[in-house]
Write a protein that holds these residues in place. Structure first.
Motif, PDB file in Angstrom:
ATOM      1  N   ASN A 242       0.833  -1.198   0.000  1.00 28.00           N
ATOM      2  CA  ASN A 242       0.000   0.000   0.000  1.00 28.00           C
ATOM      3  C   ASN A 242       0.869   1.250   0.000  1.00 28.00           C
ATOM      4  O   ASN A 242       2.043   1.208   0.374  1.00 28.00           O
ATOM      5  CB  ASN A 242      -0.883   0.039   1.253  1.00 28.00           C
ATOM      6  CG  ASN A 242      -1.813  -1.148   1.357  1.00 28.00           C
ATOM      7  OD1 ASN A 242      -2.111  -1.812   0.373  1.00 28.00           O
ATOM      8  ND2 ASN A 242      -2.264  -1.425   2.567  1.00 28.00           N
ATOM      9  N   LEU A 243       0.255   2.366  -0.371  1.00 25.90           N
ATOM     10  CA  LEU A 243       0.905   3.666  -0.337  1.00 25.90           C
ATOM     11  C   LEU A 243       0.045   4.606   0.496  1.00 25.90           C
ATOM     12  O   LEU A 243      -1.130   4.807   0.189  1.00 25.90           O
ATOM     13  CB  LEU A 243       1.076   4.226  -1.747  1.00 25.90           C
ATOM     14  CG  LEU A 243       1.742   5.605  -1.866  1.00 25.90           C
ATOM     15  CD1 LEU A 243       3.182   5.554  -1.374  1.00 25.90           C
ATOM     16  CD2 LEU A 243       1.681   6.100  -3.300  1.00 25.90           C
ATOM     17  N   VAL A 244       0.623   5.158   1.556  1.00 21.72           N
ATOM     18  CA  VAL A 244      -0.084   6.101   2.427  1.00 21.72           C
ATOM     19  C   VAL A 244       0.316   7.521   2.043  1.00 21.72           C
ATOM     20  O   VAL A 244       1.499   7.834   1.920  1.00 21.72           O
ATOM     21  CB  VAL A 244       0.244   5.843   3.904  1.00 21.72           C
ATOM     22  CG1 VAL A 244      -0.406   6.900   4.797  1.00 21.72           C
ATOM     23  CG2 VAL A 244      -0.218   4.444   4.317  1.00 21.72           C
ATOM     24  N   ASP A 245      -0.697   8.369   1.876  1.00 21.95           N
ATOM     25  CA  ASP A 245      -0.516   9.773   1.480  1.00 21.95           C
ATOM     26  C   ASP A 245      -1.052  10.636   2.625  1.00 21.95           C
ATOM     27  O   ASP A 245      -2.256  10.675   2.864  1.00 21.95           O
ATOM     28  CB  ASP A 245      -1.294  10.001   0.181  1.00 21.95           C
ATOM     29  CG  ASP A 245      -1.417  11.455  -0.231  1.00 21.95           C
ATOM     30  OD1 ASP A 245      -0.889  12.336   0.471  1.00 21.95           O
ATOM     31  OD2 ASP A 245      -2.063  11.710  -1.269  1.00 21.95           O
ATOM     32  N   VAL A 246      -0.137  11.272   3.353  1.00 25.17           N
ATOM     33  CA  VAL A 246      -0.510  12.120   4.483  1.00 25.17           C
ATOM     34  C   VAL A 246      -0.372  13.579   4.088  1.00 25.17           C
ATOM     35  O   VAL A 246       0.645  13.985   3.515  1.00 25.17           O
ATOM     36  CB  VAL A 246       0.374  11.820   5.712  1.00 25.17           C
ATOM     37  CG1 VAL A 246       0.220  12.906   6.779  1.00 25.17           C
ATOM     38  CG2 VAL A 246       0.034  10.459   6.311  1.00 25.17           C
ATOM     39  N   VAL A 247      -1.397  14.366   4.381  1.00 26.07           N
ATOM     40  CA  VAL A 247      -1.325  15.823   4.239  1.00 26.07           C
ATOM     41  C   VAL A 247      -1.511  16.425   5.632  1.00 26.07           C
ATOM     42  O   VAL A 247      -2.289  15.903   6.436  1.00 26.07           O
ATOM     43  CB  VAL A 247      -2.380  16.388   3.267  1.00 26.07           C
ATOM     44  CG1 VAL A 247      -2.093  15.924   1.848  1.00 26.07           C
ATOM     45  CG2 VAL A 247      -3.782  15.987   3.684  1.00 26.07           C
ATOM     46  N   ALA A 248      -0.778  17.498   5.913  1.00 26.90           N
ATOM     47  CA  ALA A 248      -0.859  18.075   7.251  1.00 26.90           C
ATOM     48  C   ALA A 248      -0.554  19.566   7.211  1.00 26.90           C
ATOM     49  O   ALA A 248       0.262  20.030   6.408  1.00 26.90           O
ATOM     50  CB  ALA A 248       0.124  17.384   8.195  1.00 26.90           C
ATOM     51  N   THR A 249      -1.236  20.279   8.086  1.00 24.84           N
ATOM     52  CA  THR A 249      -0.889  21.656   8.375  1.00 24.84           C
ATOM     53  C   THR A 249      -0.057  21.659   9.647  1.00 24.84           C
ATOM     54  O   THR A 249      -0.480  21.117  10.669  1.00 24.84           O
ATOM     55  CB  THR A 249      -2.145  22.521   8.569  1.00 24.84           C
ATOM     56  OG1 THR A 249      -2.975  22.413   7.414  1.00 24.84           O
ATOM     57  CG2 THR A 249      -1.767  23.971   8.773  1.00 24.84           C
ATOM     58  N   LEU A 250       1.128  22.250   9.569  1.00 25.51           N
ATOM     59  CA  LEU A 250       2.084  22.214  10.667  1.00 25.51           C
ATOM     60  C   LEU A 250       1.954  23.446  11.554  1.00 25.51           C
ATOM     61  O   LEU A 250       1.441  24.482  11.123  1.00 25.51           O
ATOM     62  CB  LEU A 250       3.505  22.118  10.110  1.00 25.51           C
ATOM     63  CG  LEU A 250       3.755  20.981   9.113  1.00 25.51           C
ATOM     64  CD1 LEU A 250       5.167  21.061   8.552  1.00 25.51           C
ATOM     65  CD2 LEU A 250       3.489  19.621   9.741  1.00 25.51           C
ATOM     66  N   ARG A 251       2.453  23.351  12.768  1.00 23.43           N
ATOM     67  CA  ARG A 251       2.436  24.489  13.695  1.00 23.43           C
ATOM     68  C   ARG A 251       3.652  25.401  13.503  1.00 23.43           C
ATOM     69  O   ARG A 251       3.655  26.541  13.943  1.00 23.43           O
ATOM     70  CB  ARG A 251       2.392  23.985  15.140  1.00 23.43           C
ATOM     71  CG  ARG A 251       1.104  23.250  15.486  1.00 23.43           C
ATOM     72  CD  ARG A 251       1.063  22.878  16.962  1.00 23.43           C
ATOM     73  NE  ARG A 251      -0.154  22.127  17.277  1.00 23.43           N
ATOM     74  CZ  ARG A 251      -1.324  22.670  17.570  1.00 23.43           C
ATOM     75  NH1 ARG A 251      -1.434  24.008  17.564  1.00 23.43           N
ATOM     76  NH2 ARG A 251      -2.371  21.925  17.847  1.00 23.43           N
ATOM     77  N   ARG A 252       4.686  24.867  12.846  1.00 24.22           N
ATOM     78  CA  ARG A 252       5.887  25.653  12.591  1.00 24.22           C
ATOM     79  C   ARG A 252       6.257  25.561  11.126  1.00 24.22           C
ATOM     80  O   ARG A 252       5.983  24.542  10.473  1.00 24.22           O
ATOM     81  CB  ARG A 252       7.056  25.154  13.462  1.00 24.22           C
ATOM     82  CG  ARG A 252       6.821  25.372  14.945  1.00 24.22           C
ATOM     83  CD  ARG A 252       8.008  24.898  15.778  1.00 24.22           C
ATOM     84  NE  ARG A 252       8.144  23.438  15.795  1.00 24.22           N
ATOM     85  CZ  ARG A 252       7.453  22.641  16.601  1.00 24.22           C
ATOM     86  NH1 ARG A 252       6.546  23.146  17.437  1.00 24.22           N
ATOM     87  NH2 ARG A 252       7.658  21.347  16.577  1.00 24.22           N
ATOM     88  N   ASP A 253       6.913  26.579  10.611  1.00 25.67           N
ATOM     89  CA  ASP A 253       7.319  26.579   9.209  1.00 25.67           C
ATOM     90  C   ASP A 253       8.290  25.430   8.938  1.00 25.67           C
ATOM     91  O   ASP A 253       9.076  25.021   9.797  1.00 25.67           O
ATOM     92  CB  ASP A 253       8.004  27.898   8.842  1.00 25.67           C
ATOM     93  CG  ASP A 253       7.028  29.067   8.780  1.00 25.67           C
ATOM     94  OD1 ASP A 253       5.813  28.837   8.967  1.00 25.67           O
ATOM     95  OD2 ASP A 253       7.480  30.203   8.542  1.00 25.67           O
ATOM     96  N   ALA A 254       8.211  24.911   7.719  1.00 21.19           N
ATOM     97  CA  ALA A 254       9.101  23.830   7.308  1.00 21.19           C
ATOM     98  C   ALA A 254       9.453  24.008   5.836  1.00 21.19           C
ATOM     99  O   ALA A 254       8.832  24.794   5.115  1.00 21.19           O
ATOM    100  CB  ALA A 254       8.439  22.475   7.532  1.00 21.19           C
ATOM    101  N   GLU A 255      10.440  23.267   5.399  1.00 22.92           N
ATOM    102  CA  GLU A 255      10.828  23.197   4.002  1.00 22.92           C
ATOM    103  C   GLU A 255      10.954  21.728   3.629  1.00 22.92           C
ATOM    104  O   GLU A 255      11.045  20.860   4.507  1.00 22.92           O
ATOM    105  CB  GLU A 255      12.165  23.909   3.778  1.00 22.92           C
ATOM    106  CG  GLU A 255      12.152  25.393   4.119  1.00 22.92           C
ATOM    107  CD  GLU A 255      13.534  26.015   3.989  1.00 22.92           C
ATOM    108  OE1 GLU A 255      14.518  25.249   3.792  1.00 22.92           O
ATOM    109  OE2 GLU A 255      13.623  27.250   4.099  1.00 22.92           O
ATOM    110  N   VAL A 256      10.973  21.448   2.334  1.00 21.41           N
ATOM    111  CA  VAL A 256      11.134  20.066   1.905  1.00 21.41           C
ATOM    112  C   VAL A 256      12.377  19.457   2.543  1.00 21.41           C
ATOM    113  O   VAL A 256      12.349  18.315   3.037  1.00 21.41           O
ATOM    114  CB  VAL A 256      11.202  19.979   0.360  1.00 21.41           C
ATOM    115  CG1 VAL A 256      11.685  18.593  -0.086  1.00 21.41           C
ATOM    116  CG2 VAL A 256       9.841  20.274  -0.258  1.00 21.41           C
TER     117      VAL A 256
END
Length: 336
Positions: A242-256
């Motif tokens: 299987n392939l799990v695809d998670v999307v999230a809004t974070l509490r702190r800034d991030a970069e790839v």
């Protein structure tokens, strides 16, 4: 160490038998499955996804009792359909309920008789005493208090570290998940009535959107998840991985780069052997046989805003889950 018994030789039950036969052959004291001996032996020997068994597996009948011979270890095989009718040998303390039929506590608890003190359900349960995803909440599992235990689902075991690592590194404000999931035996091979009208359709003809039991299991094991965490399963015409695809809004800034670094550090550190890193350009068939709970495909990581992230993780939904189940069986058998 307590002797265990297994009820149900389906996909996960058979893989558990293989793993125990290879690593802890003396731990398995009995097996129950209604199917005939010859059919069960054949399905234990050969697997269309995972190949033939590494260990010799035979079956025989002696004095009216069926037995499995796993290498040189004899295991009595019973054929009851009701847990109340199964008479596992007296040393049995733990029953792994892997039939898929008895996931509610009251049903699974019917195994609790004679010397049996604990039941471990190899599936999500709506009302088990405890739902465990060991690296996330395993410290809360108390065998003195928890008698009927759920090992959640393959998707829950893959998704939990994906979420936990993000949360520890950046904090989670909102999150959702989709799983691209292989067909399972609760779908129809050809169109046939089913209470889920999408699962009633031919499994190998269409992409079939449906629900996933992982969400309830994840909320039970990770009560600090965002309350609205939810998603969908897309059943696709493949047999494994299987392939799990998670999307999230974070509490702190991030970069790839920082998101990738968080998963790389986890895979090399506290999540070692549970979280892996997929090789570049893999497809699902490349993951078959991997025992990690999830393999992060970091090349697919996306930032859709400074705090809006999308990450992907592969998992062999059978091998990985059977590995976690086997680890929990061994742990519990040593504690009860």
């Amino acid at each position: 160490m307590s002797v265990i018994a297994l009820n149900g030789l389906g996909r996960i039950g058979r893989l558990l038998v293989r793993r125990l036969a290879a690593s802890r052959p003396g731990l398995l004291g009995a097996v129950n499955d209604p199917a005939p001996l010859d059919q069960l032996v054949h399905l234990l020997r050969y697997d269309s996804v995972h190949g033939p068994s590494d260990k010799p597996i035979e079956g025989f009948t002696e004095g009216g009792q069926d037995f499995l011979l796993l290498g040189d270890h004899r295991v009595p095989l019973f054929h009851a359909t009701d847990p109340a009718e199964i008479h596992f040998p007296a040393p049995t303390r733990l029953v792994v309920e892997a039939s898929g039929r008895f996931t509610r506590r009251a049903d699974a608890a019917r195994h609790l008789k004679a010397a049996v003190s604990h039941v471990l359900i190899s599936a999500p349960s709506p009302d088990a005493d405890f739902t465990v995803i060991a690296p996330v909440n395993g410290a809360g599992l108390d065998p003195q208090q928890h008698r009927v235990i759920s090992n959640a689902s393959c998707t829950a075991h893959a998704t939990a570290p994906m979420l936990k690592i993000l949360d520890e590194a950046f904090g989670l404000e909102h999150a959702g998940m989709s799983t691209v999931h292989v067909v399972t035996n609760d779908q129809r091979l050809l169109d046939l009535p089913h209470k889920d009208l999408r699962r009633a359709r031919a499994a190998f003809k269409s992409i079939i959107p449906t629900t996933s039991s992982a969400f309830g299991a994840l909320h039970r094991a990770m009560p600090d998840l965002p309350a609205a965490f939810d998603g969908v399963a897309l059943r696709v015409p493949t047999l494994n991985v299987n392939l799990v695809d998670v999307v999230a809004t974070l509490r702190r800034d991030a970069e790839v780069a920082t998101v990738k670094a968080a998963y790389e550090a986890a895979a090399a550190g506290s999540w070692r052997n549970l979280v892996g890193l997929a090789d570049p350009h893999v497809v699902s068939s490349d993951i078959t046989g991997r025992a990690e709970s999830v393999l992060m495909d970091l090349d697919l990581t996306m930032m859709l805003g400074p705090r809006f992230v999308k990450v992907f993780g592969w998992h062999d939904n059978e091998t990985g889950y059977a590995a976690r189940l086997c680890e929990l069986v061994v742990d519990l058998a040593g504690r009860i």
